[in-house]
Design an enzyme around this catalytic site. Structure first.
Site, mmCIF file in Angstrom:
data_model
loop_
_atom_site.group_PDB
_atom_site.id
_atom_site.type_symbol
_atom_site.label_atom_id
_atom_site.label_comp_id
_atom_site.label_asym_id
_atom_site.label_seq_id
_atom_site.Cartn_x
_atom_site.Cartn_y
_atom_site.Cartn_z
ATOM 1 N N GLU A 162 -40.962 30.183 -28.796
ATOM 2 C CA GLU A 162 -39.521 30.422 -28.786
ATOM 3 C C GLU A 162 -39.028 30.484 -27.340
ATOM 4 O OE1 GLU A 162 -38.105 33.623 -31.206
ATOM 5 O OE2 GLU A 162 -39.659 33.365 -32.742
ATOM 6 N N TYR A 166 -41.764 41.133 -46.450
ATOM 7 C CA TYR A 166 -40.473 40.606 -45.968
ATOM 8 C C TYR A 166 -39.339 40.648 -46.980
ATOM 9 C CZ TYR A 166 -40.334 35.924 -48.137
ATOM 10 O OH TYR A 166 -40.231 34.887 -49.012
ATOM 11 N N TYR A 180 -33.483 32.285 -36.099
ATOM 12 C CA TYR A 180 -34.334 31.450 -36.952
ATOM 13 C C TYR A 180 -33.665 30.085 -36.979
ATOM 14 C CZ TYR A 180 -37.127 30.756 -41.321
ATOM 15 O OH TYR A 180 -38.008 30.346 -42.299
ATOM 16 N N GLN A 211 -46.422 39.913 -43.059
ATOM 17 C CA GLN A 211 -45.065 39.385 -43.256
ATOM 18 C C GLN A 211 -44.830 38.993 -44.714
ATOM 19 O OE1 GLN A 211 -44.214 36.099 -40.626
ATOM 20 N NE2 GLN A 211 -42.104 35.874 -41.301
ATOM 21 N N LYS A 260 -43.779 41.778 -37.031
ATOM 22 C CA LYS A 260 -43.255 41.234 -35.781
ATOM 23 C C LYS A 260 -43.105 42.292 -34.690
ATOM 24 C CE LYS A 260 -41.715 37.219 -37.660
ATOM 25 N NZ LYS A 260 -41.920 35.875 -37.111
ATOM 26 N N ARG A 290 -41.926 28.427 -50.664
ATOM 27 C CA ARG A 290 -41.056 28.402 -51.826
ATOM 28 C C ARG A 290 -41.152 27.050 -52.520
ATOM 29 N NH1 ARG A 290 -38.082 31.397 -48.058
ATOM 30 N NH2 ARG A 290 -37.075 29.506 -47.363
ATOM 31 N N GLU A 330 -45.432 32.347 -32.140
ATOM 32 C CA GLU A 330 -44.237 31.549 -32.376
ATOM 33 C C GLU A 330 -43.694 31.089 -31.022
ATOM 34 O OE1 GLU A 330 -41.533 33.762 -34.934
ATOM 35 O OE2 GLU A 330 -42.575 33.018 -36.728
ATOM 36 N N THR A 372 -44.153 41.201 -28.329
ATOM 37 C CA THR A 372 -43.436 39.958 -28.040
ATOM 38 C C THR A 372 -43.656 39.685 -26.565
ATOM 39 O OG1 THR A 372 -41.749 40.529 -29.681
ATOM 40 C CG2 THR A 372 -41.178 38.809 -28.090
ATOM 41 N N ARG A 412 -48.889 37.018 -40.297
ATOM 42 C CA ARG A 412 -48.338 36.311 -41.468
ATOM 43 C C ARG A 412 -48.674 36.991 -42.787
ATOM 44 N NH1 ARG A 412 -44.491 33.607 -38.947
ATOM 45 N NH2 ARG A 412 -45.308 32.137 -37.427
ATOM 46 N N HIS A 452 -38.344 24.172 -38.528
ATOM 47 C CA HIS A 452 -39.194 25.334 -38.805
ATOM 48 C C HIS A 452 -38.809 25.968 -40.144
ATOM 49 C CE1 HIS A 452 -41.469 29.026 -38.266
ATOM 50 N NE2 HIS A 452 -40.372 29.750 -38.350
ATOM 51 N N ASP A 471 -43.135 35.174 -30.054
ATOM 52 C CA ASP A 471 -42.907 36.196 -31.076
ATOM 53 C C ASP A 471 -44.148 36.266 -31.969
ATOM 54 O OD1 ASP A 471 -41.734 37.947 -32.899
ATOM 55 O OD2 ASP A 471 -40.792 36.315 -34.026
ATOM 56 N N ASP A 504 -33.946 38.321 -32.916
ATOM 57 C CA ASP A 504 -34.652 37.048 -33.056
ATOM 58 C C ASP A 504 -33.973 36.196 -34.113
ATOM 59 O OD1 ASP A 504 -36.513 35.132 -32.456
ATOM 60 O OD2 ASP A 504 -38.065 35.962 -33.756
ATOM 61 N N GLU A 537 -47.525 26.397 -39.211
ATOM 62 C CA GLU A 537 -47.068 25.029 -39.488
ATOM 63 C C GLU A 537 -48.059 23.967 -39.005
ATOM 64 O OE1 GLU A 537 -43.404 26.511 -37.413
ATOM 65 O OE2 GLU A 537 -42.554 24.773 -38.434
ATOM 66 N N THR A 562 -38.635 30.204 -33.867
ATOM 67 C CA THR A 562 -39.669 29.199 -33.610
ATOM 68 C C THR A 562 -39.046 27.820 -33.402
ATOM 69 O OG1 THR A 562 -41.118 30.461 -35.029
ATOM 70 C CG2 THR A 562 -41.804 28.229 -34.506
HETATM 71 MN MN MN Z 1 -39.620 34.556 -34.467
#
Ligand code: MN
Length: 436
Positions: free
Chosen positions: A215, A258, A142, A254, A267, A156, A213, A271, A251, A147, A247, A140, A378, A364
Site C-alpha cells: 500500500e 471480519y 480499500y 480476519q 490488522k 464470495r 499488503e 503496520t 488472514r 484487489h 498493512d 486504511d 492474491e 492493497t
Molecule cells: Mn490494508
C-alpha cells in the site's frame, strides 16, 4: 503547483552532493524524515540527498529559512514534522525552494562552508532513521478494484465479486496508529482466534496465514474543522506527502472476525511505513489520470481525474535460507480506482475532522496482471498456486524468518524520485501463558 514544480523538479538540476543514477534521493526529491546519530543524541528532522541526511535544525539555526512563512519559526527544532505539516503549502514550497537552492551544485552557501557542511550533512551510514511524524489517527482504504475483485472472487462469488457498494463508496476502516512502525522494525507473528470451515469451534494460537499488503499512504498537513467536510477539489491543500505502507494482515484471524464490523485484530498488530515522506511537490511531475469511473461518483466525490501518480511499486521477499531477496510483485499506484482527493472528501463528508500527521492509506495496490497483485493471498490465490521464491522454496503465506521489502519510485528523465523501502522481518509468535 505546476510553476513551483518546474523550479525544484527540473531534470537538469543537480547537487554538489554526488547522487548515483539509481538513487531514490536526487535533488528533485528531498523527502522528509527523522534520524538519530548512531553516536547518540536527539531525534532530528532531515531531508535525504544521495547517501546523506541534511539536518534541518542546522539549516534553520543558520538562518537560511528566512522566507515569509518560515522566518522566525522553529519548525525543525523539534522531533516531529507535525508543526511544519500543519503550516501548509506556502511554507512547504518555501522550504523546498530554500533547500533546493542550498544543495545546488552551483550555489556556494553550504557547499563552500566547511564547518556548516560538517554539521548539516551526515552520511546515512552513521544514522538510524526515525519515524518523523506523531500519527494521531490512521485510516486504511480499500481502493484497488482489482484487489477488491480478487478478494471477492476468492471468498464470495466470482460472478458478483464486488459488493454492490464498492463502486459508490470508497470503502475503508479506522486502523490503529499506535502500532505503526518504521521500516526495519521486526514484526511479531500475532496470536488470535481462527476457525476452519469444517471445525465446530474456533482455535487459538499463532496466526498461520500471515500476509503483507502493498500500500501507500498520504499524510495530512493542515487539519480540518470538526463538522466541516473537505471538498474533493480542496483536498490537496490538506495533503503533505506520501510514504510506502505495509498493512500486515493475519488472514485466518480476519476471516473469522471480519463480519459484521470489518477487520480488527487481524490488522492492528503492526503496520510498517517507509522512513521518507515524499512531498506532493516532488511527485508533481508524475501526476497522471486514474482509471475511468463508471458509474459516475456522487457529486461530493467528483473531482478532476488527474490526481493519481505514476509510482512503480515492487515487493521483494527473502527467507532465512536465501542470500538475496526475490521480487514477487510489480505494481503501480496509478491502478487505484479512488484517488487521494476522493478519499479525503469521503473521510470528512460526515464532518469527521482530520489532524496534522494523520495517515490515510490506500488499501492493497493490486493491478490487472497476476504478478501485480499486492498480497500473498492474491499472488498465491488463497494457497492454490504457491509463489516460487527460490529454487527450493514456495510461499502461500509468510513464514517465520521471512523478510518483506516494499519499494517504490517515480522514473524521471535521468533521475528517480523514490520512497526508499518499507522492510520488516517476521519473528515467531510468543507463547501465550495465562496471567504472565
Ligand atoms: Mn490494508
Amino acid at each position: 503547483m505546476k510553476e513551483e514544480s518546474v523550479k525544484t523538479s527540473a531534470p537538469g538540476l543537480r547537487s554538489f552532493i554526488p547522487v548515483s543514477s539509481g538513487s531514490h534521493f536526487p535533488i528533485q526529491n528531498l523527502p522528509y524524515g527523522g534520524f538519530r546519530r548512531k553516536s547518540g543524541g536527539q531525534t532530528r528532522l532531515s531531508v535525504a540527498i544521495g547517501d546523506y541526511v541534511l539536518d534541518l535544525s542546522v539549516v534553520e539555526d543558520a538562518g537560511f529559512f528566512n522566507a515569509p512563512h518560515l522566518k522566525g519559526k522553529t519548525f525543525f527544532a523539534q522531533p516531529t514534522l507535525n508543526a511544519f505539516m500543519a503550516a501548509g503549502r506556502p511554507a512547504w514550497r518555501e522550504a523546498r525552494e530554500t533547500l533546493t537552492r542550498l544543495l545546488r551544485h552551483d550555489v556556494a552557501d553550504l557547499r563552500d562552508h566547511q564547518r556548516l557542511r560538517d554539521a548539516a550533512l551526515i552520511p546515512m551510514s552513521r544514522v538510524e532513521l526515525q519515524l518523523p511524524v506523531e500519527i494521531g489517527d490512521y485510516t486504511d482504504f480499500y481502493s484497488s478494484k482489482y484487489h477488491a475483485t480478487n478478494v471477492g472472487s476468492m471468498f464470495r462469488d466470482p460472478q458478483n465479486a464486488l459488493l454492490p457498494n464498492w463502486l459508490w463508496v470508497p470503502i475503508a476502516y479506522h486502523g490503529r496508529a499506535s502500532s505503526i512502525v518504521i521500516s526495519g522494525t521486526d514484526i511479531r507473528r500475532p496470536l488470535g482466534q481462527s476457525k476452519a470451515d469444517d471445525a465446530e469451534k474456533p482455535a487459538f494460537g499463532p496466526s498461520r496465514l500471515l500476509d503483507f499488503e502493498l500500500e501507500m499512504g498520504f499524510f495530512i498537513g493542515p487539519g480540518s474543522e470538526l463538522g466541516k467536510p473537505v471538498a474533493a477539489a480542496k483536498a490537496p491543500e490538506h495533503i503533505f506527502g506520501m510514504a510506502l505502507v505495509n498493512d500486515w494482515s493475519a488472514r485466518d484471524v480476519q476471516k473469522w472476525e471480519y463480519q459484521p464490523l470489518g477487520p480488527f485484530l487481524s490488522k492492528n498488530f503492526a503496520t510498517t511505513i517507509s522512513p521518507w515522506i515524499v512531498t506532493l511537490e516532488a511527485l508533481e511531475p508524475f501526476r497522471c489520470a486514474g482509471p475511468g469511473q463508471d458509474p459516475a461518483p456522487l457529486p461530493y466525490l467528483q473531482c478532476e481525474n488527474n490526481w493519481s501518480y505514476d509510482i512503480q511499486l515492487e515487493v521483494h521477499l527473502q527467507s532465512e535460507k536465501m542470500n538475496a531477496p526475490a521480487r514477487i510483485c510489480r505494481s503501480n499506484f496509478c491502478h487505484l480506482y479512488w484517488n487521494i482527493c476522493q478519499q479525503a472528501a469521503h473521510h470528512t463528508i460526515t464532518g469527521c475532522n482530520l489532524r496534522p500527521g494523520d495517515l490515510l492509506a490506500s488499501g492493497t495496490i493490486s493491478g490487472p496482471e497476476p504478478d501485480s497483485y499486492g498480497s500473498l493471498l492474491e499472488l498465491a490465490w488463497r494457497g492454490t498456486r504457491p509463489v516460487q521464491i527460490s529454487p527450493t522454496e514456495k510461499r502461500s503465506f509468510l513464514q517465520d524468518g521471512d523478510t518483506v521489502i516494499l519499494t517504490g519510485w517515480c522514473e524521471g528523465e535521468g533521475y528517480r524520485v523514490g520512497f526508499g523501502e518499507a522492510r520488516g522481518k517476521v519473528l515467531p509468535a510468543l507463547e501465550w501463558n495465562a496471567g504472565k
